[in-house]
Scaffold this motif. Structure first.
Motif, PDB file in Angstrom:
ATOM      1  N   HIS A 259       0.867  -1.179   0.000  1.00 47.74           N
ATOM      2  CA  HIS A 259       0.000   0.000   0.000  1.00 47.74           C
ATOM      3  C   HIS A 259       0.901   1.226   0.000  1.00 47.74           C
ATOM      4  O   HIS A 259       1.713   1.407   0.910  1.00 47.74           O
ATOM      5  CB  HIS A 259      -0.905   0.007   1.230  1.00 47.74           C
ATOM      6  CG  HIS A 259      -1.714   1.266   1.356  1.00 47.74           C
ATOM      7  ND1 HIS A 259      -2.629   1.653   0.406  1.00 47.74           N
ATOM      8  CD2 HIS A 259      -1.722   2.235   2.314  1.00 47.74           C
ATOM      9  CE1 HIS A 259      -3.180   2.799   0.772  1.00 47.74           C
ATOM     10  NE2 HIS A 259      -2.640   3.169   1.918  1.00 47.74           N
TER      11      HIS A 259
ATOM     12  N   LYS B 128      -8.289  -5.709 -12.399  1.00 48.36           N
ATOM     13  CA  LYS B 128      -8.619  -4.722 -11.372  1.00 48.36           C
ATOM     14  C   LYS B 128      -8.853  -5.439 -10.050  1.00 48.36           C
ATOM     15  O   LYS B 128      -9.393  -6.551 -10.015  1.00 48.36           O
ATOM     16  CB  LYS B 128      -9.863  -3.928 -11.780  1.00 48.36           C
ATOM     17  CG  LYS B 128     -11.110  -4.774 -11.933  1.00 48.36           C
ATOM     18  CD  LYS B 128     -12.281  -3.934 -12.405  1.00 48.36           C
ATOM     19  CE  LYS B 128     -13.534  -4.818 -12.590  1.00 48.36           C
ATOM     20  NZ  LYS B 128     -14.691  -4.041 -13.076  1.00 48.36           N
TER      21      LYS B 128
ATOM     22  N   ASN C 138     -10.427  -6.547  -6.538  1.00 48.60           N
ATOM     23  CA  ASN C 138     -11.769  -6.560  -5.965  1.00 48.60           C
ATOM     24  C   ASN C 138     -11.826  -5.545  -4.828  1.00 48.60           C
ATOM     25  O   ASN C 138     -10.823  -4.943  -4.452  1.00 48.60           O
ATOM     26  CB  ASN C 138     -12.181  -7.972  -5.518  1.00 48.60           C
ATOM     27  CG  ASN C 138     -11.235  -8.552  -4.479  1.00 48.60           C
ATOM     28  OD1 ASN C 138     -10.569  -7.828  -3.728  1.00 48.60           O
ATOM     29  ND2 ASN C 138     -11.174  -9.879  -4.416  1.00 48.60           N
ATOM     30  N   GLN C 139     -12.990  -5.359  -4.277  1.00 49.38           N
ATOM     31  CA  GLN C 139     -13.178  -4.282  -3.303  1.00 49.38           C
ATOM     32  C   GLN C 139     -12.305  -4.470  -2.067  1.00 49.38           C
ATOM     33  O   GLN C 139     -11.758  -3.505  -1.528  1.00 49.38           O
ATOM     34  CB  GLN C 139     -14.655  -4.183  -2.900  1.00 49.38           C
ATOM     35  CG  GLN C 139     -14.967  -2.978  -2.026  1.00 49.38           C
ATOM     36  CD  GLN C 139     -16.452  -2.805  -1.795  1.00 49.38           C
ATOM     37  OE1 GLN C 139     -17.264  -3.484  -2.406  1.00 49.38           O
ATOM     38  NE2 GLN C 139     -16.813  -1.881  -0.917  1.00 49.38           N
ATOM     39  N   SER C 140     -12.123  -5.702  -1.616  1.00 51.96           N
ATOM     40  CA  SER C 140     -11.370  -5.933  -0.386  1.00 51.96           C
ATOM     41  C   SER C 140      -9.881  -5.646  -0.568  1.00 51.96           C
ATOM     42  O   SER C 140      -9.207  -5.234   0.367  1.00 51.96           O
ATOM     43  CB  SER C 140     -11.578  -7.367   0.105  1.00 51.96           C
ATOM     44  OG  SER C 140     -11.138  -8.293  -0.867  1.00 51.96           O
TER      45      SER C 140
ATOM     46  N   SER D 141      -8.669  -3.570  -3.091  1.00 50.60           N
ATOM     47  CA  SER D 141      -8.458  -2.238  -3.669  1.00 50.60           C
ATOM     48  C   SER D 141      -7.998  -1.215  -2.636  1.00 50.60           C
ATOM     49  O   SER D 141      -7.416  -0.193  -2.991  1.00 50.60           O
ATOM     50  CB  SER D 141      -9.741  -1.749  -4.347  1.00 50.60           C
ATOM     51  OG  SER D 141     -10.795  -1.610  -3.409  1.00 50.60           O
ATOM     52  N   ALA D 142      -8.255  -1.482  -1.357  1.00 50.86           N
ATOM     53  CA  ALA D 142      -7.761  -0.577  -0.321  1.00 50.86           C
ATOM     54  C   ALA D 142      -6.243  -0.632  -0.209  1.00 50.86           C
ATOM     55  O   ALA D 142      -5.614   0.293   0.308  1.00 50.86           O
ATOM     56  CB  ALA D 142      -8.394  -0.928   1.026  1.00 50.86           C
TER      57      ALA D 142
ATOM     58  N   GLU E  14      -4.651  -1.166  -6.578  1.00 45.49           N
ATOM     59  CA  GLU E  14      -5.723  -1.167  -7.571  1.00 45.49           C
ATOM     60  C   GLU E  14      -5.718  -2.389  -8.483  1.00 45.49           C
ATOM     61  O   GLU E  14      -6.679  -2.621  -9.221  1.00 45.49           O
ATOM     62  CB  GLU E  14      -5.633   0.092  -8.433  1.00 45.49           C
ATOM     63  CG  GLU E  14      -4.354   0.181  -9.235  1.00 45.49           C
ATOM     64  CD  GLU E  14      -4.257   1.451 -10.053  1.00 45.49           C
ATOM     65  OE1 GLU E  14      -3.314   1.548 -10.863  1.00 45.49           O
ATOM     66  OE2 GLU E  14      -5.106   2.337  -9.877  1.00 45.49           O
TER      67      GLU E  14
ATOM     68  N   GLU F 173     -13.512 -13.627  -6.042  1.00 48.47           N
ATOM     69  CA  GLU F 173     -14.518 -13.197  -5.079  1.00 48.47           C
ATOM     70  C   GLU F 173     -13.878 -12.506  -3.860  1.00 48.47           C
ATOM     71  O   GLU F 173     -12.735 -12.740  -3.515  1.00 48.47           O
ATOM     72  CB  GLU F 173     -15.391 -14.373  -4.617  1.00 48.47           C
ATOM     73  CG  GLU F 173     -14.638 -15.516  -3.990  1.00 48.47           C
ATOM     74  CD  GLU F 173     -14.297 -16.622  -4.969  1.00 48.47           C
ATOM     75  OE1 GLU F 173     -14.135 -17.770  -4.518  1.00 48.47           O
ATOM     76  OE2 GLU F 173     -14.179 -16.337  -6.172  1.00 48.47           O
ATOM     77  N   GLU F 174     -14.676 -11.690  -3.205  1.00 45.46           N
ATOM     78  CA  GLU F 174     -14.178 -10.798  -2.157  1.00 45.46           C
ATOM     79  C   GLU F 174     -13.461 -11.514  -1.014  1.00 45.46           C
ATOM     80  O   GLU F 174     -12.484 -11.023  -0.480  1.00 45.46           O
ATOM     81  CB  GLU F 174     -15.337  -9.973  -1.578  1.00 45.46           C
ATOM     82  CG  GLU F 174     -15.972  -9.014  -2.555  1.00 45.46           C
ATOM     83  CD  GLU F 174     -15.030  -7.906  -2.988  1.00 45.46           C
ATOM     84  OE1 GLU F 174     -14.111  -7.566  -2.229  1.00 45.46           O
ATOM     85  OE2 GLU F 174     -15.216  -7.385  -4.103  1.00 45.46           O
ATOM     86  N   ASP F 175     -13.962 -12.680  -0.618  1.00 45.77           N
ATOM     87  CA  ASP F 175     -13.404 -13.326   0.571  1.00 45.77           C
ATOM     88  C   ASP F 175     -12.334 -14.370   0.246  1.00 45.77           C
ATOM     89  O   ASP F 175     -11.943 -15.153   1.100  1.00 45.77           O
ATOM     90  CB  ASP F 175     -14.515 -13.975   1.398  1.00 45.77           C
ATOM     91  CG  ASP F 175     -15.225 -15.111   0.645  1.00 45.77           C
ATOM     92  OD1 ASP F 175     -15.039 -15.220  -0.591  1.00 45.77           O
ATOM     93  OD2 ASP F 175     -15.956 -15.874   1.288  1.00 45.77           O
TER      94      ASP F 175
END
Length: 254
Positions: free
Chosen positions: A113, A162, A164-166, A168-169, A172, A205-207
């Motif tokens: 990060h 790209k 996933n949402q988890s 992307s923090a 990217e 998937e996110e998890d």
């Protein structure tokens, strides 16, 4: 992107995960870096009872893709990743997307990060591994580069998509993950054109992954032990990073 990863599974685990490949014993690798040899799995054909039969094969390739038309590799950018969204349209990757798709076994990958430059804060390293454990297969591309003297080197890149949402923090981008039930489709370059396997290059998937903060020791290629994956609080990791210096030396097949 994906600039460092690890493969720490036992030989037998990798063989079973890819159903049918045969491997020699290999050491656990906790800090696989660009230009180093990496394990890739591809589909090959053998003659069996008078007909061609597809089977999976594992080989070593240099992590750093070289298109066949490159004349001098030292003057060509190091391509360790290929963007899944645009690879089929890029001259460097177009042929490999159609004819030489591979799987790259991993136990997980590292990502950093990077805070905004104006904050002057240090980056934070994370170890991202499958939440349920085990091995993961990254989507990859393979190209055999031939030098003027006739010698050949197999080279590879990891496809990214790209995040996933988890994830992307943290970053990217993330590696494309191919599930076991989709191995045949991904490796079948005869009947499965890139447009037919586009659905396999979506973010996982996110998890699927869990992100564990670790020290910046992974930045240094010479650090290769299991301690690289020891969890730290973000504060501990930042303190460790302040005591370390980077090392750009890398093993190379050239």
């Amino acid at each position: 992107m994906c600039g460092r990863y690890a493969l720490t599974a036992q030989r037998r685990e990798v063989e079973e995960f890819f159903s049918g490949i045969n491997l020699d014993e290999f050491p656990a690798r906790y800090n696989i870096a660009p230009t180093q040899p990496i394990l890739v799995v591809l589909a090959s054909e053998v003659l069996e009872k008078g007909r061609n039969v597809s089977q999976r094969q594992a080989i070593l390739a240099r992590w750093g893709f070289l298109p066949g038309w490159v004349k001098e590799p030292k003057e060509f950018p190091l391509l360790i990743n290929a963007r899944a969204e645009t690879a089929i349209g890029k001259a460097s990757f177009r042929a490999a997307m159609r004819h030489r798709r591979v799987l790259i076994p991993a136990s997980g990958f590292y990502e950093w990060h990077r805070p905004a430059k104006e904050t002057k804060a240090k980056g934070q390293a994370y170890w991202l591994r499958p939440r349920r454990g085990g091995i993961v297969a990254f989507a990859g591309l393979l190209e055999t580069w031939s030098s003027a003297d006739g010698s050949e080197v197999d080279t590879a890149a990891i496809l990214t998509t790209k995040a996933n949402q988890s994830i992307s923090a943290i970053h990217e981008r993330m590696p494309v993950v191919i599930k076991q039930e989709d191995f045949d489709r991904w490796l079948d370059c005869k009947t499965q054109e890139p447009r037919y396997i586009a659905d396999l290059m979506e973010p996982v998937e996110e998890d699927f992954f869990e992100a564990i903060p670790v020290s910046d020791k992974v930045n240094k290629v010479a650090n290769m032990g299991p301690d690289l994956q020891e969890p730290e609080t973000v504060e501990q990791a930042a303190s460790t990073a302040s005591r370390l210096t980077g090392d750009k030396r890398q093993l190379s097949l050239f």
